[in-house]
Write an enzyme that holds these catalytic residues in place. Structure first.
Site: not given
Length: 223
Positions: A155, A157-158
């Site tokens: 992901y 955003n991580y």
């Protein structure tokens, strides 16, 4: 291990009841997840950009398409009991996420995805974070057989720089080198994003270690 709940539910399969739960607002949970229950930091400090929380952290992620066997979960729980452990958060997928085609938006992790795993460990900036970082990296390696493959999805955003960094060639990030991390985050949408970057920012002015490279220079084209 402390369990958070927002519904007061009961999960007898894991021996959990309401006495194990702590009710809080969403914004309070942001601080709780990142800082733990022993940190005397008020929620109002989130609005103060000059406030130092005196912590560093390491994060990464995985996606799961097939149920992880029960005996493997027993081993995973053992990781959570090791010295300098971090946390694992499982975000369930399905429903409306499945209804959108994989190529319709830049976010590709849709049909057939059971859940996302968020791994995180944090430590005081005054201490040596090497054991905490090693815990994340070792657990990530252990999970390889049980998560998505080809690519091992992640992901965006991580963001995790362990997945790869841009390689700059002639002052421009290499499209081919960026595939190492880009296809983990975006799968087949990585090329489309690079073409868009080539139209919007062909000189790669907006750059970081995992920024989309511009697909305009002949040496960067995949064909």
């Amino acid at each position: 291990m402390e369990i958070q709940s927002y519904s007061g539910g009961c999960f007898p399969e894991v021996g959990m009841n309401s006495s194990h739960c702590r009710e809080m607002s969403w914004i309070e949970s942001v601080l709780y997840v990142y800082m733990g229950s022993g940190q005397p930091i008020p929620v109002t400090d989130l609005r103060n950009r000059t406030t130092s929380m005196d912590t560093s952290n390491k994060v990464t992620s995985d996606y799961v398409r097939r149920a992880i066997p029960r005996d493997v979960w027993a081993e995973i729980f053992g990781w959570l009991s090791k010295p300098d452990p971090g946390i694992m958060i499982l975000d369930p997928y399905g429903g409306a996420i499945y209804a959108v085609p994989e190529a319709a938006t830049l976010f590709p992790h849709r049909g057939g995805m059971l859940y996302n795993i968020y791994y995180m460990n944090y430590w005081a900036v005054s201490s040596d974070g090497e054991p905490n970082v090693r815990w994340i990296r070792d657990l990530y390696a252990f999970m390889a057989p049980y998560v998505s493959k080809n690519p091992r999805e992640a992901y965006f955003n991580y963001r995790d720089l362990d997945l790869g960094r841009n390689v700059v060639v002639g002052n421009v990030s290499s499209y081919e080198a960026g595939k190492v991390w880009g296809e983990k985050y975006f799968k087949g949408n990585y090329e489309r994003l690079a073409l868009a970057k080539g139209k919007i920012d062909p000189d790669n002015y907006f750059w970081n270690e995992q920024s989309i490279p511009p697909l305009v220079h002949e040496s960067n084209f995949p064909y």
